[in-house]
Scaffold this motif. Structure first.
Motif, short mmCIF file in Angstrom:
data_model
loop_
_atom_site.label_atom_id
_atom_site.label_comp_id
_atom_site.label_asym_id
_atom_site.label_seq_id
_atom_site.Cartn_x
_atom_site.Cartn_y
_atom_site.Cartn_z
N VAL A 1 0.84 -1.21 0.00
CA VAL A 1 0.00 0.00 0.00
C VAL A 1 0.87 1.25 0.00
CG1 VAL A 1 -1.77 1.29 1.26
CG2 VAL A 1 -1.89 -1.21 1.14
N GLN A 2 1.86 1.28 0.87
CA GLN A 2 2.74 2.45 0.92
C GLN A 2 3.53 2.61 -0.37
OE1 GLN A 2 6.23 4.46 3.75
NE2 GLN A 2 5.66 2.33 4.05
N LYS A 3 3.99 1.51 -0.94
CA LYS A 3 4.77 1.59 -2.17
C LYS A 3 3.91 2.12 -3.32
CE LYS A 3 6.38 -2.27 -3.81
NZ LYS A 3 7.27 -3.45 -3.90
N ALA A 4 2.66 1.67 -3.40
CA ALA A 4 1.76 2.18 -4.44
C ALA A 4 1.50 3.67 -4.23
CB ALA A 4 0.45 1.41 -4.42
N TRP A 5 1.34 4.07 -2.97
CA TRP A 5 1.16 5.50 -2.66
C TRP A 5 2.37 6.30 -3.10
CZ3 TRP A 5 4.44 8.16 0.69
CH2 TRP A 5 4.07 9.47 0.99
N LEU A 6 3.57 5.83 -2.80
CA LEU A 6 4.78 6.56 -3.16
C LEU A 6 4.87 6.75 -4.67
CD1 LEU A 6 7.51 7.82 -2.46
CD2 LEU A 6 8.51 5.52 -2.57
N LYS A 7 4.61 5.71 -5.42
CA LYS A 7 4.67 5.83 -6.87
C LYS A 7 3.64 6.83 -7.37
CE LYS A 7 6.38 1.15 -7.83
NZ LYS A 7 6.06 -0.16 -8.47
N ASP A 8 2.46 6.79 -6.80
CA ASP A 8 1.39 7.69 -7.25
C ASP A 8 1.74 9.15 -6.98
OD1 ASP A 8 -1.41 8.25 -8.14
OD2 ASP A 8 -1.61 8.91 -6.07
N VAL A 9 2.22 9.45 -5.76
CA VAL A 9 2.50 10.85 -5.44
C VAL A 9 3.73 11.35 -6.19
CG1 VAL A 9 1.32 10.91 -3.22
CG2 VAL A 9 3.70 10.12 -3.31
N LEU A 10 4.69 10.47 -6.45
CA LEU A 10 5.84 10.88 -7.27
C LEU A 10 5.41 11.19 -8.69
CD1 LEU A 10 8.57 8.36 -6.07
CD2 LEU A 10 8.74 10.86 -5.94
N LEU A 11 4.54 10.37 -9.23
CA LEU A 11 4.10 10.57 -10.61
C LEU A 11 3.32 11.86 -10.75
CD1 LEU A 11 4.38 8.92 -13.22
CD2 LEU A 11 2.12 7.93 -12.74
N ARG A 12 2.56 12.23 -9.73
CA ARG A 12 1.74 13.43 -9.81
C ARG A 12 2.43 14.69 -9.33
NH1 ARG A 12 -2.17 13.51 -6.47
NH2 ARG A 12 -1.87 11.60 -5.28
#
Length: 568
Positions: free
Chosen positions: A417-428
């Motif tokens: 969950v945290q890893k998916a969050w990190l990728k999402d916020v980095l991408l945006r």
């Protein structure tokens, strides 16, 4: 779960013993039987360090050096052995009769022994030697209650006239808002008054909140409607009365989100309680950063069990220090945890939300004592969140809560969950700089062959770095803590620009780790912190990393330009 062994009259805590008879703990890790799931030779949670505290005789020899002062006494007390705690306190006071911490713990022990006259005398000695009276108001309350019911205590409390025990601790600052954490003497209404003027005219008020006994009498008040990049003064109003003396503390709001700006942020970890190093907080405050990141090992309670008075005591020592209160009242504090704050040394807490059974208790303890903007995902809580200052984004990571055993086939430090969050916020992210903040070092050579750093989670680290390259995410650099020194590293990548890592984790610790080969530079002679200066108003924006010692000496400087952090 813990195996407690008496040792020379003291308490030695051995955490995660057992291992189901498996001898090679370097591969298996220390863990109780319930940490082994069916058909698995590896525990899903555990540690690679057998001893949670250093041995008592070592503590005694290093009485004036190490960060455990008072904690052994409190362990005896919460385990209903106050006589042993009192005996130890008296032995220590023979060597250092002017130490207020030992008078305080003796007072707590005497309360449990129904020696109320002795407790009153010990309280007087502690106050005489400059222990803040807030320590007696905080307690732990259930342990100090026999003293609090005496006329002597009530008279002393009336003389101090305090409504506020701890805080205010500033956090969650933006270009238009801020929040203020406090702990009060009793259940109270709390309101914060904010003004552009020192005389507090034309003020903006927060809504009224109530300090909750179920949350250890803490409350967080939010103020909005502020202007960006302005200095504000404030007061805390408790039950209708001002709780802060003039001159009132002040803080600066951040530049508007996405706006180019110049500002400074401090960071560090390794903040064990060593009284003669608490002056570090004043040194940091003298630089007036707009934020400070506490990046793990912030208080060192090292007790992976149901939260009790010993955990709270460990927080109260720091929160009552005037140097710390001065810093946090005017500088926004953002805190993540590492092993010594969430369980014990080198811990991996496993993939589950509520197993082991002490996990959520320790999470709530941490959350209750800090003032962060968020705590992970609603369904999968943790100590991770994002904040922005102007056009710089910071991604604060939790490297412990969902960390799995590094000897598993696909270990994870972050959890899915945290890893998916990190990728999402980095991408945006639109930030000019994007700073990924880890409690443990990214560089493989930072801790030798240890698997406790990203060295034990190489596949996941590569996955994150490849994500940056595949999506051409620019302006990224790394922060970390854990090692008791300050240094800089440059991580070369085959498919992207080199990533700079700035590490600092010896804020107040006496203990030191050696400088490792392969770093750009390192420093471990004194306590130190990292200071980052951002200037994104330049044509080629820069970040400057500086290391300052506890004596405010500038040790090293490294400048990195945005043009170095782009795909070519």
């Amino acid at each position: 779960m813990n195996k407690i062994i008496g040792y020379s009259g003291f308490v030695l805590v051995l955490f995660f013993t057992g291992c189901q008879g498996l001898p090679d703990y370097d591969k298996v890790g220390y863990a109780p039987p319930e940490a082994f799931e069916p058909d698995s030779e590896y525990p899903y949670y555990g540690s690679f360090t057998r001893v949670g505290f250093i041995e008592p005789e070592v503590i005694h020899k290093k009485l004036h050096l190490y960060k455990r002062r008072g904690q052994f006494q409190m362990l005896h007390i919460v385990r209903e052995q106050p006589e042993k705690a009192a005996e130890y306190c008296r032995e220590l006071l023979k060597e250092t009769p002017d130490d207020p911490e030992f008078w305080y713990t003796l007072c707590i022990a005497q309360c449990q022994m129904d020696d109320i006259l002795g407790a009153i005398r010990s309280m007087g000695e502690a106050l005489h030697h400059n222990l803040p009276f807030e320590r007696f108001l905080a307690g732990p309350r259930e342990l100090i209650q026999p003293l609090a019911e005496t006329d002597a205590f009530r008279k002393t409390a009336a003389e101090y006239g305090l409504r506020l025990i701890h805080g205010p601790l500033l956090g969650c600052v933006t270009g238009s808002s801020a929040s203020f954490w406090v702990r009060t003497v009793e259940k109270s209404s709390v309101r914060v008054k904010v003004s552009r003027n020192k005389n507090m005219n034309h003020s903006v008020y927060s809504e009224t909140v109530v300090s909750d006994p179920e949350e250890d009498y803490t409350a967080v008040a939010w103020v909005s409607g502020l202007q960006s990049s302005k200095r504000y003064y404030y007061d805390v109003i408790i039950d209708g009365e001002s709780a802060l003396d003039s001159p009132h503390p002040s803080f600066r709001t951040y530049p508007a989100k996405g706006k180019a700006a110049m500002f400074q942020v401090g960071f560090g970890g390794g903040a064990g309680y060593v009284p003669w190093h608490e002056r570090m907080w004043n040194v940091i405050a003298s630089h007036d950063p707009v934020a400070f990141f506490l990046m793990g090992d912030n208080v060192y309670h090292d007790m992976p069990e149901a939260v009790h008075g010993g955990h709270n005591y460990t927080y109260y020592r720091r929160q009552s220090r005037p140097e710390f209160r001065h810093l946090v009242s005017g500088t926004a504090i953002y805190a993540i945890w590492d092993d010594h704050d969430c369980a014990t040394n080198d811990v991996f807490m496993g993939p589950y939300r509520e197993k082991p059974d002490w996990k959520m208790d320790l999470f709530h303890l941490f959350r209750r004592n800090w003032n962060n903007p968020a705590y992970g995902d609603e369904e999968w809580p943790g100590v991770w969140f994002k904040l922005s200052i102007g056009d710089v984004d910071f991604f604060m990571l939790d490297g412990r809560f969902y960390r799995t055993n590094p000897h598993l086939e696909k270990p994870t430090m972050l959890g899915p969950v945290q890893k998916a969050w990190l990728k999402d916020v980095l991408l945006r992210s639109k930030g000019t700089f994007k700073v990924i903040v880890s409690p443990v070092p990214w560089s493989y050579g930072s801790k030798g062959e240890s698997l406790d750093t990203w060295n034990g989670y190489r596949e996941e680290r590569t996955e994150i770095f490849d994500f940056l390259a595949d999506n051409e995410i620019e302006g990224v650099f790394l922060l970390s803590a854990d090692r008791h020194r300050s240094d800089a590293w440059r991580i070369e990548r085959p498919n992207g620009y080199a990533l700079y890592e700035f590490e600092s984790s010896r804020l107040t610790n006496e203990h030191v780790h050696k400088v490792m080969p392969g770093s750009l530079f390192g420093y471990n002679e004194k306590q130190s912190f990292g200071l980052l200066t951002f200037d994104t108003t330049l044509e080629d924006p820069i970040v400057i990393y500086q290391i300052y010692s506890i004596d405010d000496e500038l040790i090293h400087t490294l400048e990195v330009k945005k043009s170095e952090l782009v795909h070519k």
